[in-house]
Write an enzyme that holds these catalytic residues in place. Structure first.
Site, PDB file in Angstrom:
ATOM      1  N   HIS A 206       0.821  -1.218   0.000  1.00 57.91           N
ATOM      2  CA  HIS A 206       0.000   0.000   0.000  1.00 57.91           C
ATOM      3  C   HIS A 206       0.853   1.267   0.000  1.00 57.91           C
ATOM      4  O   HIS A 206       0.479   2.273  -0.607  1.00 57.91           O
ATOM      5  CB  HIS A 206      -0.976  -0.012   1.175  1.00 57.91           C
ATOM      6  CG  HIS A 206      -0.328   0.157   2.513  1.00 57.91           C
ATOM      7  ND1 HIS A 206      -0.018  -0.915   3.315  1.00 57.91           N
ATOM      8  CD2 HIS A 206       0.077   1.256   3.172  1.00 57.91           C
ATOM      9  CE1 HIS A 206       0.553  -0.471   4.414  1.00 57.91           C
ATOM     10  NE2 HIS A 206       0.625   0.828   4.356  1.00 57.91           N
ATOM     11  N   ARG A 307      -9.820  -1.052 -10.732  1.00 60.34           N
ATOM     12  CA  ARG A 307      -9.743  -2.237  -9.866  1.00 60.34           C
ATOM     13  C   ARG A 307     -10.954  -2.234  -8.925  1.00 60.34           C
ATOM     14  O   ARG A 307     -10.900  -1.659  -7.834  1.00 60.34           O
ATOM     15  CB  ARG A 307      -8.454  -2.223  -9.053  1.00 60.34           C
ATOM     16  CG  ARG A 307      -7.165  -2.188  -9.878  1.00 60.34           C
ATOM     17  CD  ARG A 307      -5.961  -2.185  -8.951  1.00 60.34           C
ATOM     18  NE  ARG A 307      -4.687  -2.190  -9.648  1.00 60.34           N
ATOM     19  CZ  ARG A 307      -3.964  -1.108  -9.892  1.00 60.34           C
ATOM     20  NH1 ARG A 307      -4.406   0.087  -9.496  1.00 60.34           N
ATOM     21  NH2 ARG A 307      -2.810  -1.204 -10.519  1.00 60.34           N
ATOM     22  N   ARG A 343     -12.526  -3.588 -14.544  1.00 62.60           N
ATOM     23  CA  ARG A 343     -12.217  -5.009 -14.330  1.00 62.60           C
ATOM     24  C   ARG A 343     -13.167  -5.575 -13.291  1.00 62.60           C
ATOM     25  O   ARG A 343     -13.307  -5.014 -12.198  1.00 62.60           O
ATOM     26  CB  ARG A 343     -10.771  -5.186 -13.858  1.00 62.60           C
ATOM     27  CG  ARG A 343     -10.366  -6.648 -13.687  1.00 62.60           C
ATOM     28  CD  ARG A 343      -8.912  -6.798 -13.294  1.00 62.60           C
ATOM     29  NE  ARG A 343      -8.639  -6.311 -11.956  1.00 62.60           N
ATOM     30  CZ  ARG A 343      -7.417  -6.182 -11.425  1.00 62.60           C
ATOM     31  NH1 ARG A 343      -6.367  -6.492 -12.159  1.00 62.60           N
ATOM     32  NH2 ARG A 343      -7.247  -5.735 -10.201  1.00 62.60           N
ATOM     33  N   GLU A 432      -3.440 -12.803 -18.486  1.00 63.38           N
ATOM     34  CA  GLU A 432      -2.441 -12.857 -17.419  1.00 63.38           C
ATOM     35  C   GLU A 432      -2.045 -14.298 -17.100  1.00 63.38           C
ATOM     36  O   GLU A 432      -1.257 -14.545 -16.192  1.00 63.38           O
ATOM     37  CB  GLU A 432      -2.953 -12.133 -16.167  1.00 63.38           C
ATOM     38  CG  GLU A 432      -4.361 -12.505 -15.775  1.00 63.38           C
ATOM     39  CD  GLU A 432      -5.001 -11.500 -14.841  1.00 63.38           C
ATOM     40  OE1 GLU A 432      -4.277 -10.735 -14.178  1.00 63.38           O
ATOM     41  OE2 GLU A 432      -6.236 -11.478 -14.769  1.00 63.38           O
ATOM     42  N   ASN A 455       2.015  -8.148 -14.495  1.00 62.04           N
ATOM     43  CA  ASN A 455       2.476  -8.593 -13.177  1.00 62.04           C
ATOM     44  C   ASN A 455       2.174 -10.075 -12.978  1.00 62.04           C
ATOM     45  O   ASN A 455       3.053 -10.868 -12.634  1.00 62.04           O
ATOM     46  CB  ASN A 455       1.807  -7.779 -12.068  1.00 62.04           C
ATOM     47  CG  ASN A 455       2.104  -6.296 -12.165  1.00 62.04           C
ATOM     48  OD1 ASN A 455       2.980  -5.880 -12.919  1.00 62.04           O
ATOM     49  ND2 ASN A 455       1.375  -5.499 -11.421  1.00 62.04           N
ATOM     50  N   ASP A 456       0.901 -10.457 -13.191  1.00 57.50           N
ATOM     51  CA  ASP A 456       0.538 -11.865 -13.034  1.00 57.50           C
ATOM     52  C   ASP A 456       1.071 -12.714 -14.174  1.00 57.50           C
ATOM     53  O   ASP A 456       1.432 -13.877 -13.970  1.00 57.50           O
ATOM     54  CB  ASP A 456      -0.982 -12.011 -12.937  1.00 57.50           C
ATOM     55  CG  ASP A 456      -1.480 -11.987 -11.491  1.00 57.50           C
ATOM     56  OD1 ASP A 456      -0.741 -12.462 -10.607  1.00 57.50           O
ATOM     57  OD2 ASP A 456      -2.578 -11.483 -11.245  1.00 57.50           O
ATOM     58  N   ARG A 466       4.938 -13.475  -6.942  1.00 62.87           N
ATOM     59  CA  ARG A 466       5.250 -12.063  -7.172  1.00 62.87           C
ATOM     60  C   ARG A 466       5.515 -11.294  -5.889  1.00 62.87           C
ATOM     61  O   ARG A 466       5.950 -10.150  -5.939  1.00 62.87           O
ATOM     62  CB  ARG A 466       4.119 -11.382  -7.957  1.00 62.87           C
ATOM     63  CG  ARG A 466       2.777 -11.486  -7.306  1.00 62.87           C
ATOM     64  CD  ARG A 466       1.663 -10.990  -8.212  1.00 62.87           C
ATOM     65  NE  ARG A 466       1.553  -9.548  -8.190  1.00 62.87           N
ATOM     66  CZ  ARG A 466       0.536  -8.871  -8.713  1.00 62.87           C
ATOM     67  NH1 ARG A 466      -0.443  -9.519  -9.325  1.00 62.87           N
ATOM     68  NH2 ARG A 466       0.477  -7.569  -8.642  1.00 62.87           N
ATOM     69  N   CYS A 503      -1.950  -3.211 -18.863  1.00 56.47           N
ATOM     70  CA  CYS A 503      -2.285  -2.436 -17.669  1.00 56.47           C
ATOM     71  C   CYS A 503      -1.425  -2.824 -16.471  1.00 56.47           C
ATOM     72  O   CYS A 503      -1.690  -2.406 -15.351  1.00 56.47           O
ATOM     73  CB  CYS A 503      -3.762  -2.575 -17.320  1.00 56.47           C
ATOM     74  SG  CYS A 503      -4.301  -4.269 -17.015  1.00 56.47           S
TER      75      CYS A 503
END
Length: 580
Positions: A206, A307, A343, A432, A455-456, A466, A503
């Site tokens: 965060h 998100r 999403r 992903e 990322n994924d 990750r 993204c």
């Protein structure tokens, strides 16, 4: 910026044997300023007395005082969440819920009933919960900081001490901490914060997310940061992930040059495009309606990733159609007709929900998460699609909707059918999972667009969690295998004439953005603060140059080689800007 100078080679007070501290950088900015250390957690004996109005509580009062302390801490966190911006508001509200979690409080009270002192009981129980969170990994592991913040605030409350946290800043400063809980971040006077440096945390935690959203330079996982003395002048280079003690004039000039360059980038508000006019949509990633409102005057061309799981986090039941549609409508109105890609719920694995938890999964990252929740809780998706369709009708503005964790063309077909049945017309999916990239052509035949979550995609392609910093080199988006999967997906989009976006965090890298564009990616979505540098980079290369850069990167043997191959072909002005 502060102007104090010092030698480049002599260790400074508060740091043993080092003039540079290395960590993981977040963003590209660089600043110089004095250190302001966050107040450490007070050391309180496990058998410390519980106080009520400064007086030791009677035995029959202790239990009630501890319960009241949890409630008081939660109330203060909720009030702070109401004043906090964007993502931070949601995180603080979620932390408040942790403070009144029935299981946590029940275990504390049970230990007290068995004779444990209040401070000791709170400490032991939080340690047990923290161990469970860390073992679960992912999002839960990153919530450990929040959990410990609750512990420290409750203990301070019951023993009559001030809550630990951020000091009052009297000058622009570099805030340094072991880690920052959401409550600490909410207490920051952002007009006085130059940068954030933490010893713990991660690039997807965060603190990093909020720093990126606010455009603050940030370096996390910085060993030795808490040894820096208050008032010591440091340079924070987020691009390099380096904190330099008592920086010399050369480094100061370099950072000043970079900041002036970044400011010049921001003055260009034209749409994203190559030098010969090929358009590339530059979009923003958001998590809340407040994030969307802050884009009103931004030159980004819309939102490439909303998100929506922020609406669902730390709730005992899913938000209703009415609750969701109100938020979606607010986002659509804020963007005033600009593109908004929503999403659907990406829960499970590192983002567990109390009402959708799969307790018997041995490997949640490979289990029922994202779109796969239709197998166990189909009403979640149905409600969300219904809410999105209602928001469209109320605003008269079209939304783009996509599902995460799609693995097969059949899943893409089923999602598209469900969305269109609700009246949604622009339907896509996330790529992903390597299987989706390998069958991108068949998937795109079922939907209107796809968006690559790098990322994924890197996590699954490289079989690497990750959240593990020790394996960060394998998660590098420059890995040629990951680039192959992205290129394969983009090629399918070009052949079928359908949009392919990215993204993931890789879209915000001005160099990697050139490679993605060269593959044929049509939109890049990132934090709004990253868009100016990406726009600058794209506008100085022709479509053919972008294709050559992409081919060079993809042909490399490893991630460092891919980056070096791309850098060798970029425009001189861009290369200079990237290396500043």
């Amino acid at each position: 910026m502060a102007t104090t100078t010092g030698p480049d080679s002599t260790p400074a007070p508060g740091v043993v044997g080092a003039t540079q501290l290395h960590g993981v950088g977040v963003g590209r900015g660089g600043v110089v300023g004095p250190v302001a250390q966050v107040r450490p957690v007070p050391q309180v004996p496990a058998d410390a007395a519980v106080l009520i109005n400064g007086v030791a509580a009677r035995p029959d009062e202790v239990r009630g005082a501890v319960e009241a302390a949890f409630v008081d801490v939660a109330d203060r966190l909720r009030r702070e969440s109401e004043r906090a911006p964007g993502v931070l508001a949601g995180v603080l509200a979620a932390t408040a819920e942790m403070a009144v979690d029935p299981a946590l409080r029940a275990k504390v009270l049970a230990r007290m009933d068995d004779g444990e002192g209040a401070v000791g009981a709170i400490t032991i129980v939080v340690a047990e919960f923290a161990a469970m969170f860390e073992q679960a990994g992912g999002h839960l592991a990153e919530r450990v900081t929040d959990l410990r913040s609750v512990r420290d605030r409750v203990i301070a409350e019951i023993v009559g001490l001030p809550a630990p946290g951020v000091p009052h800043l009297t000058e622009p400063s570099v805030v340094v901490a072991q880690d920052l809980a959401p409550a600490d971040t909410a207490a920051l006077d952002l007009t006085m914060v130059l940068a954030i440096v933490t010893e713990l945390g991660g690039p997807t935690g965060h603190t990093a997310i909020i720093a990126r959203q606010l455009g603050l330079p940030c370096v996390v996982q910085t060993a030795g940061a808490t040894e820096l003395a208050d008032g010591l002048v440091v340079a924070v280079d987020a691009s390099a992930g380096i904190v330099t003690v008592e920086p010399g004039n050369d480094l100061r000039r370099d950072l000043d040059s970079r900041n002036r360059l970044e400011q010049s980038f921001a003055s260009d508000i034209a749409p994203g495009a190559s030098s010969d006019g090929t358009p590339f949509g530059l979009l923003a990633n958001i998590g809340t309606a407040a994030d969307a409102a802050r884009l009103t005057d931004s030159p980004v061309e819309g939102v490439g990733l909303f998100r929506t799981e922020v609406l669902f986090l730390d709730r005992v039941a899913a938000p209703t159609v009415e609750e969701q549609s109100g938020v979606y409508a607010e986002v659509l109105r804020s963007l005033a007709g600009r593109k908004v890609v929503v999403r659907t719920l990406d829960a499970g694995a590192d983002k567990p929900l109390a009402f959708a938890h799969q307790s018997d999964e041995p490997n949640p990252a490979l289990g029922i998460r994202g779109y796969r929740l239709v197998r166990t809780m189909p009403e979640l998706l149905d409600t969300q699609l219904q809410a999105l369709a209602r928001a469209e009708r109320e605003t008269g503005i079209k939304a783009w909707v996509m599902a995460p964790m799609i693995a097969t063309p059949a899943e893409a077909r089923d999602f598209a059918a469900a969305a269109r049945a609700k009246g949604l017309s622009m339907v896509g999916v996330m790529v992903e999972i390597p299987a989706a990239a390998l069958r991108a052509r068949e998937i795109l035949a079922e939907v209107d667009f796809v968006s690559v979550g790098t990322n994924d995609l890197a996590q699954y392609a490289m079989a690497t969690d990750r959240t593990l910093g020790e394996l960060g080199d394998l998660l590098d988006p420059w890995q040629p295998a990951v680039l192959d999967l992205i290129a394969m997906t983009a090629r399918a989009g070009l052949d079928l004439g359908k949009p392919v976006g990215v993204c993931g965090e890789s879209a915000s890298d001005p160099l990697l953005a050139l490679v993605l564009a060269g593959f044929g990616v049509t939109t890049l979505s990132m934090s709004a603060s990253a868009a100016p540098a990406v726009r600058f980079s794209l506008r100085r290369h022709s479509t053919r140059q972008l294709q050559d850069i992409a081919a060079a990167a993809r042909g490399a043997a490893d991630a460092p080689g891919a980056r070096a191959a791309a850098l060798a072909l970029v425009d001189d002005e861009v290369r200079m800007a990237l290396q500043l």
